[in-house]
Write a protein that holds these residues in place. Structure first.
Motif, PDB file in Angstrom:
ATOM      1  N   VAL A 147      23.286  82.113  62.829  1.00  0.00           N
ATOM      2  CA  VAL A 147      22.446  81.339  63.295  1.00  0.00           C
ATOM      3  C   VAL A 147      21.736  82.246  64.205  1.00  0.00           C
ATOM      4  O   VAL A 147      22.161  83.281  64.932  1.00  0.00           O
ATOM      5  N   TYR A 194      20.775  79.511  59.669  1.00  0.00           N
ATOM      6  CA  TYR A 194      20.223  78.312  60.658  1.00  0.00           C
ATOM      7  C   TYR A 194      19.482  79.043  61.763  1.00  0.00           C
ATOM      8  O   TYR A 194      19.749  80.068  62.078  1.00  0.00           O
ATOM      9  N   VAL A 202      17.517  78.458  65.511  1.00  0.00           N
ATOM     10  CA  VAL A 202      17.229  77.874  66.995  1.00  0.00           C
ATOM     11  C   VAL A 202      16.239  78.463  67.856  1.00  0.00           C
ATOM     12  O   VAL A 202      16.371  79.886  68.082  1.00  0.00           O
ATOM     13  N   ASP A 207      20.329  67.307  70.005  1.00  0.00           N
ATOM     14  CA  ASP A 207      20.621  67.703  68.855  1.00  0.00           C
ATOM     15  C   ASP A 207      20.992  69.309  69.040  1.00  0.00           C
ATOM     16  O   ASP A 207      21.909  69.719  68.229  1.00  0.00           O
ATOM     17  N   LEU A 208      20.396  70.182  69.938  1.00  0.00           N
ATOM     18  CA  LEU A 208      20.934  71.527  70.040  1.00  0.00           C
ATOM     19  C   LEU A 208      22.159  71.620  70.746  1.00  0.00           C
ATOM     20  O   LEU A 208      23.136  72.286  70.154  1.00  0.00           O
ATOM     21  N   GLU A 246      24.579  69.429  70.268  1.00  0.00           N
ATOM     22  CA  GLU A 246      25.434  68.950  69.123  1.00  0.00           C
ATOM     23  C   GLU A 246      25.663  70.137  68.146  1.00  0.00           C
ATOM     24  O   GLU A 246      26.825  70.448  67.596  1.00  0.00           O
ATOM     25  N   ARG A 247      24.653  71.018  67.926  1.00  0.00           N
ATOM     26  CA  ARG A 247      24.807  72.093  66.850  1.00  0.00           C
ATOM     27  C   ARG A 247      25.656  73.100  67.428  1.00  0.00           C
ATOM     28  O   ARG A 247      26.494  73.757  66.968  1.00  0.00           O
ATOM     29  N   TYR A 254      29.133  72.078  67.595  1.00  0.00           N
ATOM     30  CA  TYR A 254      29.545  72.369  66.242  1.00  0.00           C
ATOM     31  C   TYR A 254      29.920  73.557  65.668  1.00  0.00           C
ATOM     32  O   TYR A 254      31.158  74.102  65.412  1.00  0.00           O
ATOM     33  N   TRP A 255      29.065  74.605  65.940  1.00  0.00           N
ATOM     34  CA  TRP A 255      29.400  76.107  65.272  1.00  0.00           C
ATOM     35  C   TRP A 255      30.407  76.468  66.232  1.00  0.00           C
ATOM     36  O   TRP A 255      31.210  77.126  65.663  1.00  0.00           O
TER      37      TRP A 255
END
Length: 124
Positions: free
Chosen positions: A29, A65, A67, A76-77, A79-80, A83-84
């Motif tokens: 990422v 990925y 950012v 959204d950010l 949540e990502r 998640y990671w």
């Protein structure tokens, strides 16, 4: 370009010892600031092949990925990132804690590393 990368994959868990197999790939990422004078519309098309997961997985064996930093924090950010962190903080097989690496993006240091690598091949 300034920023940093989060790196993860089975290489962080000694998979060769634990499961007697080599690592399959690496997950990356990239958190970055847009270069001076660039916008998303001008910059992202120029680097899309570096961050198109199908291409990077096939050619380089990594999932990529992006950012972009310096923008408003969005749901959204969040949540990502959540998640990671949740996927990368534990091993899938037994749920034991593990970590991931953070590597700074630094143009000057990258240029120094390239020069050193070029010198290694020089036998004169």
């Amino acid at each position: 370009m300034s920023g940093y990368q989060w790196l993860n994959g089975s290489f962080t868990t000694h998979i060769e010892i634990l499961e007697s197999r080599p690592p399959n790939d690496i997950d990356v990422v990239t958190f970055f600031n847009l270069p001076e004078g660039e916008t998303q519309l001008s910059f992202l098309p120029r680097i899309k092949d570096l961050f198109t997961t199908k291409l990077t997985k096939l050619n380089y064996k990594f999932d990529a990925y992006l950012v972009i930093l310096g923008q408003n924090l969005t749901c959204d950010l969040i949540e990502r990132i959540t998640y990671w962190y949740s996927m990368w903080s534990h091993r899938k097989s037994d749920n034991l804690w593990k970590g991931f690496l953070q590597v700074p993006l630094n143009y000057e240091e990258d240029q120094q590393a390239i020069m050193l690598l070029d010198c290694k091949g020089d036998t004169t």
